[in-house]
Design a protein around this motif. Structure first.
Motif, PDB file in Angstrom:
ATOM      1  N   LEU A 198       0.841  -1.202   0.000  1.00 47.20           N
ATOM      2  CA  LEU A 198       0.000   0.000   0.000  1.00 47.20           C
ATOM      3  C   LEU A 198       0.875   1.251   0.000  1.00 47.20           C
ATOM      4  O   LEU A 198       1.884   1.314   0.703  1.00 47.20           O
ATOM      5  CB  LEU A 198      -0.916   0.015   1.219  1.00 47.20           C
ATOM      6  N   THR A 199       0.466   2.238  -0.785  1.00 48.06           N
ATOM      7  CA  THR A 199       1.202   3.510  -0.830  1.00 48.06           C
ATOM      8  C   THR A 199       0.702   4.497   0.215  1.00 48.06           C
ATOM      9  O   THR A 199       1.289   5.556   0.396  1.00 48.06           O
ATOM     10  CB  THR A 199       1.082   4.134  -2.227  1.00 48.06           C
ATOM     11  N   ILE A 200      -0.414   4.169   0.875  1.00 47.69           N
ATOM     12  CA  ILE A 200      -0.949   4.973   1.968  1.00 47.69           C
ATOM     13  C   ILE A 200      -1.265   4.031   3.118  1.00 47.69           C
ATOM     14  O   ILE A 200      -1.217   2.804   2.967  1.00 47.69           O
ATOM     15  CB  ILE A 200      -2.215   5.757   1.546  1.00 47.69           C
ATOM     16  N   SER A 201      -1.596   4.574   4.272  1.00 43.92           N
ATOM     17  CA  SER A 201      -1.906   3.730   5.422  1.00 43.92           C
ATOM     18  C   SER A 201      -3.247   3.026   5.231  1.00 43.92           C
ATOM     19  O   SER A 201      -4.088   3.456   4.432  1.00 43.92           O
ATOM     20  CB  SER A 201      -1.953   4.573   6.700  1.00 43.92           C
ATOM     21  N   GLN A 202      -3.446   1.943   5.965  1.00 45.21           N
ATOM     22  CA  GLN A 202      -4.709   1.210   5.905  1.00 45.21           C
ATOM     23  C   GLN A 202      -5.875   2.121   6.272  1.00 45.21           C
ATOM     24  O   GLN A 202      -6.931   2.072   5.652  1.00 45.21           O
ATOM     25  CB  GLN A 202      -4.664   0.003   6.856  1.00 45.21           C
ATOM     26  N   ARG A 203      -5.688   2.962   7.266  1.00 51.53           N
ATOM     27  CA  ARG A 203      -6.755   3.863   7.684  1.00 51.53           C
ATOM     28  C   ARG A 203      -7.084   4.879   6.590  1.00 51.53           C
ATOM     29  O   ARG A 203      -8.260   5.184   6.335  1.00 51.53           O
ATOM     30  CB  ARG A 203      -6.344   4.595   8.966  1.00 51.53           C
ATOM     31  N   GLN A 204      -6.075   5.409   5.916  1.00 47.63           N
ATOM     32  CA  GLN A 204      -6.327   6.345   4.822  1.00 47.63           C
ATOM     33  C   GLN A 204      -7.092   5.660   3.690  1.00 47.63           C
ATOM     34  O   GLN A 204      -7.996   6.252   3.084  1.00 47.63           O
ATOM     35  CB  GLN A 204      -5.004   6.910   4.293  1.00 47.63           C
ATOM     36  N   LEU A 205      -6.726   4.402   3.396  1.00 48.12           N
ATOM     37  CA  LEU A 205      -7.414   3.663   2.342  1.00 48.12           C
ATOM     38  C   LEU A 205      -8.871   3.418   2.726  1.00 48.12           C
ATOM     39  O   LEU A 205      -9.770   3.536   1.880  1.00 48.12           O
ATOM     40  CB  LEU A 205      -6.704   2.337   2.084  1.00 48.12           C
ATOM     41  N   GLU A 206      -9.121   3.093   3.978  1.00 46.53           N
ATOM     42  CA  GLU A 206     -10.494   2.882   4.428  1.00 46.53           C
ATOM     43  C   GLU A 206     -11.317   4.157   4.273  1.00 46.53           C
ATOM     44  O   GLU A 206     -12.493   4.103   3.877  1.00 46.53           O
ATOM     45  CB  GLU A 206     -10.497   2.412   5.882  1.00 46.53           C
ATOM     46  N   ARG A 207     -10.711   5.309   4.557  1.00 50.29           N
ATOM     47  CA  ARG A 207     -11.427   6.575   4.370  1.00 50.29           C
ATOM     48  C   ARG A 207     -11.740   6.826   2.905  1.00 50.29           C
ATOM     49  O   ARG A 207     -12.810   7.344   2.568  1.00 50.29           O
ATOM     50  CB  ARG A 207     -10.611   7.735   4.954  1.00 50.29           C
ATOM     51  N   GLN A 208     -10.808   6.468   2.021  1.00 50.73           N
ATOM     52  CA  GLN A 208     -11.070   6.626   0.594  1.00 50.73           C
ATOM     53  C   GLN A 208     -12.236   5.734   0.145  1.00 50.73           C
ATOM     54  O   GLN A 208     -13.108   6.163  -0.622  1.00 50.73           O
ATOM     55  CB  GLN A 208      -9.819   6.303  -0.218  1.00 50.73           C
ATOM     56  N   PHE A 209     -12.250   4.487   0.599  1.00 47.32           N
ATOM     57  CA  PHE A 209     -13.346   3.584   0.254  1.00 47.32           C
ATOM     58  C   PHE A 209     -14.681   4.149   0.740  1.00 47.32           C
ATOM     59  O   PHE A 209     -15.679   4.121   0.006  1.00 47.32           O
ATOM     60  CB  PHE A 209     -13.103   2.194   0.854  1.00 47.32           C
ATOM     61  N   GLN A 210     -14.711   4.644   1.970  1.00 48.87           N
ATOM     62  CA  GLN A 210     -15.955   5.177   2.512  1.00 48.87           C
ATOM     63  C   GLN A 210     -16.419   6.411   1.734  1.00 48.87           C
ATOM     64  O   GLN A 210     -17.610   6.575   1.455  1.00 48.87           O
ATOM     65  CB  GLN A 210     -15.783   5.531   3.994  1.00 48.87           C
ATOM     66  N   ARG A 211     -15.479   7.270   1.367  1.00 52.04           N
ATOM     67  CA  ARG A 211     -15.847   8.497   0.667  1.00 52.04           C
ATOM     68  C   ARG A 211     -16.331   8.216  -0.754  1.00 52.04           C
ATOM     69  O   ARG A 211     -17.340   8.783  -1.195  1.00 52.04           O
ATOM     70  CB  ARG A 211     -14.658   9.448   0.631  1.00 52.04           C
ATOM     71  N   TRP A 212     -15.629   7.363  -1.466  1.00 47.85           N
ATOM     72  CA  TRP A 212     -15.914   7.131  -2.881  1.00 47.85           C
ATOM     73  C   TRP A 212     -16.944   6.040  -3.126  1.00 47.85           C
ATOM     74  O   TRP A 212     -17.610   6.037  -4.163  1.00 47.85           O
ATOM     75  CB  TRP A 212     -14.626   6.791  -3.627  1.00 47.85           C
ATOM     76  N   LEU A 213     -17.087   5.107  -2.178  1.00 44.53           N
ATOM     77  CA  LEU A 213     -17.964   3.956  -2.404  1.00 44.53           C
ATOM     78  C   LEU A 213     -18.967   3.708  -1.284  1.00 44.53           C
ATOM     79  O   LEU A 213     -19.927   2.959  -1.476  1.00 44.53           O
ATOM     80  CB  LEU A 213     -17.120   2.688  -2.594  1.00 44.53           C
ATOM     81  N   GLY A 214     -18.727   4.290  -0.118  1.00 51.42           N
ATOM     82  CA  GLY A 214     -19.639   4.058   0.989  1.00 51.42           C
ATOM     83  C   GLY A 214     -19.536   2.681   1.603  1.00 51.42           C
ATOM     84  O   GLY A 214     -20.465   2.224   2.288  1.00 51.42           O
ATOM     85  N   VAL A 215     -18.422   1.985   1.363  1.00 49.77           N
ATOM     86  CA  VAL A 215     -18.190   0.653   1.931  1.00 49.77           C
ATOM     87  C   VAL A 215     -16.750   0.583   2.428  1.00 49.77           C
ATOM     88  O   VAL A 215     -15.902   1.391   2.045  1.00 49.77           O
ATOM     89  CB  VAL A 215     -18.426  -0.478   0.900  1.00 49.77           C
ATOM     90  N   THR A 216     -16.465  -0.404   3.256  1.00 51.30           N
ATOM     91  CA  THR A 216     -15.100  -0.663   3.688  1.00 51.30           C
ATOM     92  C   THR A 216     -14.408  -1.553   2.657  1.00 51.30           C
ATOM     93  O   THR A 216     -15.075  -2.207   1.838  1.00 51.30           O
ATOM     94  CB  THR A 216     -15.082  -1.376   5.046  1.00 51.30           C
ATOM     95  N   PRO A 217     -13.082  -1.624   2.673  1.00 48.53           N
ATOM     96  CA  PRO A 217     -12.401  -2.563   1.775  1.00 48.53           C
ATOM     97  C   PRO A 217     -12.875  -4.005   1.966  1.00 48.53           C
ATOM     98  O   PRO A 217     -13.009  -4.750   0.990  1.00 48.53           O
ATOM     99  CB  PRO A 217     -10.925  -2.401   2.158  1.00 48.53           C
ATOM    100  N   LYS A 218     -13.135  -4.395   3.203  1.00 47.99           N
ATOM    101  CA  LYS A 218     -13.608  -5.760   3.461  1.00 47.99           C
ATOM    102  C   LYS A 218     -14.973  -5.999   2.832  1.00 47.99           C
ATOM    103  O   LYS A 218     -15.214  -7.054   2.219  1.00 47.99           O
ATOM    104  CB  LYS A 218     -13.675  -6.017   4.971  1.00 47.99           C
TER     105      LYS A 218
END
Length: 259
Positions: free
Chosen positions: A177-197
């Motif tokens: 990952l090029t960003i932290s797991q927490r940053q990626l989770e925020r991106q998923f929530q913002r763009w898709l409304g779901v968690t990576p899981k």
């Protein structure tokens, strides 16, 4: 005498520059003598629907004619079309809908135009309503997208890379990952409304649907090939997201009965 196929569906998968953003363009019509029910599968994509003739229902919620914004699909939704209904639409790849519209909808939402892009969608609705036949409607959709499809915000490379890995069933490796797991989770929530899981679960069921359509292998073998621990695990996940068991889905797609 019943129509052989009361639902007529035309699909076009764009090539070239549109293919990175648009999964498919489609036109659907119900026969003049029969209402139709169809399941819209969950795939974490979103889209825009043009309801051109009659009041339809999505998960029993009625929608009059007009433009409908589809939310990110987290599970299957039931579409009910009265006899004689005609619809058209565009289906985006995951995260594209937010990049284009700059907002997420929790449920299917009638369009209230506020931006230039949204007013252009209303103009497209009028054009689709006036055109005759699926080919003319498909051509209108394609030409409109070539002119008007623009991103108000570009999908972050880290999110695009994660979505690609999940779509290929590779999983997310924290070491790459090029960003932290927490940053990626925020991106998923913002763009898709779901968690990576959640995204991984939905995409695995999507791949399982394709495997069930293409293979006559025993269900237990398909379950293991798709990464489920056993057939019971696949059945639980599949029923929660697809709203039908794997066995019921196989019967549906092979035309043995209509739900």
């Amino acid at each position: 005498m019943a129509d052989a196929n009361p639902l007529q569906l035309s699909l076009y998968h764009p090539r070239g520059c549109l293919s990175a953003s648009v999964q498919a363009l489609w036109v659907a019509s119900a026969s003049e003598s029969h209402a139709v029910e169809a399941w819209l599968p969950g795939d974490i994509g979103s889209g825009i629907v043009f309801n051109l003739t009659n009041t339809i229902a999505i998960n029993q919620q009625p929608f009059e004619t007009g433009v409908i914004l589809q939310p990110v699909s987290k599970d299957s939704a039931l579409l009910a079309m009265p006899a004689g209904s005609v619809m058209a639409g565009m289906r985006f790849h995951p995260a594209v809908g937010y990049g284009v519209m700059n907002r997420l909808c929790d449920t299917p939402t009638p369009l209230v135009a506020n931006t230039v892009f949204e007013h252009a969608l209303l103009s497209l609705f009028k054009q689709l309503s006036a055109s005759t036949g699926p080919y003319a409607k498909m051509n209108s959709l394609y030409r409109w997208l070539k002119i008007h499809l623009r991103f108000s915000e570009q999908i972050p490379p880290s999110l695009a890379s994660a979505l690609n890995a999940l779509s290929l069933a590779e999983g997310l490796n924290p070491d790459t990952l090029t960003i932290s797991q927490r940053q990626l989770e925020r991106q998923f929530q913002r763009w898709l409304g779901v968690t990576p899981k959640q995204a991984a679960r939905i995409l695995r069921v999507k791949r399982t649907r394709e495997a069930l359509k293409q293979s006559h292998a025993p269900l237990v073998d398909i379950a293991l090939s798709q990464g489920f621990s056993d057939q019971a695990h696949m059945t639980r996940e599949f029923k929660q997201i697809a709203k039908v068991t794997p066995y019921g889905y196989v019967k549906r797609v092979r035309g043995r009965y209509s739900e």
